[in-house]
Design a protein around this motif. Structure first.
Motif, PDB file in Angstrom:
ATOM      1  N   GLU A   1      -1.268  -4.451  10.233  1.00 47.38           N
ATOM      2  CA  GLU A   1       0.082  -3.939  10.051  1.00 47.38           C
ATOM      3  C   GLU A   1       0.364  -2.846  11.082  1.00 47.38           C
ATOM      4  OE1 GLU A   1       0.162  -2.605   6.041  1.00 47.38           O
ATOM      5  OE2 GLU A   1       0.377  -4.627   5.191  1.00 47.38           O
ATOM      6  N   ASP A   2       1.655  -2.696  11.412  1.00 47.76           N
ATOM      7  CA  ASP A   2       2.024  -1.624  12.328  1.00 47.76           C
ATOM      8  C   ASP A   2       2.127  -0.298  11.580  1.00 47.76           C
ATOM      9  OD1 ASP A   2       4.482  -1.599  10.985  1.00 47.76           O
ATOM     10  OD2 ASP A   2       5.549  -2.691  12.558  1.00 47.76           O
ATOM     11  N   ASP A   3       2.569   0.746  12.255  1.00 45.98           N
ATOM     12  CA  ASP A   3       2.612   2.076  11.651  1.00 45.98           C
ATOM     13  C   ASP A   3       3.587   2.162  10.486  1.00 45.98           C
ATOM     14  OD1 ASP A   3       0.747   2.912  13.486  1.00 45.98           O
ATOM     15  OD2 ASP A   3       2.224   3.788  14.866  1.00 45.98           O
ATOM     16  N   ASP A   4       4.544   1.241  10.411  1.00 49.63           N
ATOM     17  CA  ASP A   4       5.531   1.233   9.331  1.00 49.63           C
ATOM     18  C   ASP A   4       5.148   0.305   8.185  1.00 49.63           C
ATOM     19  OD1 ASP A   4       7.234   3.024  10.703  1.00 49.63           O
ATOM     20  OD2 ASP A   4       8.028   1.363  11.906  1.00 49.63           O
TER      21      ASP A   4
ATOM     22  N   ASP B   1       1.951  -6.820  12.328  1.00 53.56           N
ATOM     23  CA  ASP B   1       1.864  -6.467  13.741  1.00 53.56           C
ATOM     24  C   ASP B   1       1.815  -7.761  14.563  1.00 53.56           C
ATOM     25  OD1 ASP B   1       1.524  -5.210  16.137  1.00 53.56           O
ATOM     26  OD2 ASP B   1      -0.464  -4.409  15.716  1.00 53.56           O
TER      27      ASP B   1
ATOM     28  N   THR C   1      -7.044  -7.187  12.008  1.00 56.63           N
ATOM     29  CA  THR C   1      -7.537  -5.823  11.836  1.00 56.63           C
ATOM     30  C   THR C   1      -8.736  -5.502  12.728  1.00 56.63           C
ATOM     31  OG1 THR C   1      -8.854  -6.591   9.939  1.00 56.63           O
ATOM     32  CG2 THR C   1      -6.690  -5.632   9.469  1.00 56.63           C
TER      33      THR C   1
END
Length: 332
Positions: free
Chosen positions: A165-168, A172, A252
């Motif tokens: 996942e991205d930072d939000d 990703d 990941t």
């Protein structure tokens, strides 16, 4: 974003043996041409999956390729269209042996994207493959278009690659067109071409396996058959072929899960005095009679794990799944 939802409903079986708008909460309207926005809302993704399973269920029972095309596109849609066309020709009354599919424990993986096309992923458990989960990629090319499933791959239950996942907190995803620098051993947009070249010459960054080294070996063994000659053509889809764009997602561990399509033609020409046999699934797809030679046009949808590392590293890319289907045939 990964969203976990419970969904149990009847859907069409993919019959894999034939080898099968940005919507934001609030009042603002964003079309997604330039702004980086979630490809879909949670509610929209779930509605798209529900529409898919309901419609594909009806299409599979009635063997209606046209209806099925309203919920499938790309490689998956092309394979299934030919499959349903062939089956309907042989069974005009429909599929008497149709068994509804139940899907449950669905997780949605939604990226943030700018421009079109956009996609999201539905990771779901199916009763037809209890040892595997289905990964369905839904795509669309404009705000006015309905979501359609363009790729389907099977992954081991609990054993598939973990998506990053991205930072939000959104999926990703990775670029597949233009100048890219993902840090992978091969850029996601180049995997299909590399695979086609590998099948032609046995050289490329792929692990040994059923759809790589074993496929090359099978072809070499057929070369020694005195009854016929086999010719092969392998290629990546042309860049402008709608719906066949690959999809790539960071995992990941720093690598990527890449789903891509490839095209495979094979021509079988019989020796003098030998009889050509055409499979019953292929006969309805023939546009000209096959007496001495038969050419098959095939489309494959493939999932691959591509690790990060130096470009063109040997034995680095692992193919997890391949489904291939004949989409047209011609004879001489």
């Amino acid at each position: 974003m990964r969203v976990r939802a419970r969904l149990t409903t009847a859907a069409a079986g993919s019959s894999l043996a034939l080898a099968l708008a940005a919507s934001l909460s609030g009042c603002m309207t964003v079309h997604g041409e330039e702004a980086v926005v979630p490809a879909a809302s949670e509610k929209e993704a779930q509605a798209a999956l529900e529409r898919y399973v309901e419609t594909s269920n009806e299409a599979s029972e009635s063997l209606d390729a046209e209806l099925n095309s309203t919920v499938e596109s790309g490689a998956l849609g092309t394979i299934r269209a030919a499959q349903l066309t062939s089956m309907h020709t042989r069974s005009p009354a429909g599929n008497e042996n149709f068994t509804p599919l139940e899907v449950s424990d669905t997780q949605f993986h939604i990226p943030q994207q700018a421009g079109w096309p956009k996609f999201f992923v539905a990771d779901t458990q199916s009763n037809q493959t209890p040892d595997n989960r289905w990964l369905l990629v839904f795509t669309r090319t404009s705000i006015d278009e309905d979501w359609g499933a363009s790729y389907l791959t099977l992954l081991p239950a609990g054993g598939g690659p973990e998506l990053a996942e991205d930072d939000d907190g959104y999926l990703d995803d990775l670029p597949v067109t233009g100048e890219t620098n993902t840090g992978l051993v091969i850029e996601p947009g180049e995997v299909s071409t590399a695979y086609a070249e590998y099948l032609q010459n046995g050289d490329g960054p792929f692990n040994d396996g059923e759809w790589t080294s074993a496929e090359v070996t099978r072809r070499e063994e057929l070369d020694g058959n005195a009854a016929f000659v086999m010719e092969y053509q392998d290629a990546a889809p042309a860049g402008d072929r709608e719906g066949f764009q690959p999809v790539a997602m960071r995992t990941t561990d720093g690598g990527a899960l890449v789903l891509f399509a490839s095209l495979h033609n094979q021509k079988q020409t019989m020796a003098e005095g030998e009889t050509l046999e055409v499979h019953e699934d292929v006969e309805p797809l023939l546009d000209t009679p096959a007496e001495r030679s038969l050419t098959l046009e095939q489309v494959a949808m493939i999932s691959a794990v591509v690790p990060e590392g130096e470009e063109d590293a040997l034995n680095a890319v692992e193919l997890l799944f391949r489904s291939i289907g004949v989409v047209s045939a011609s004879g001489d």
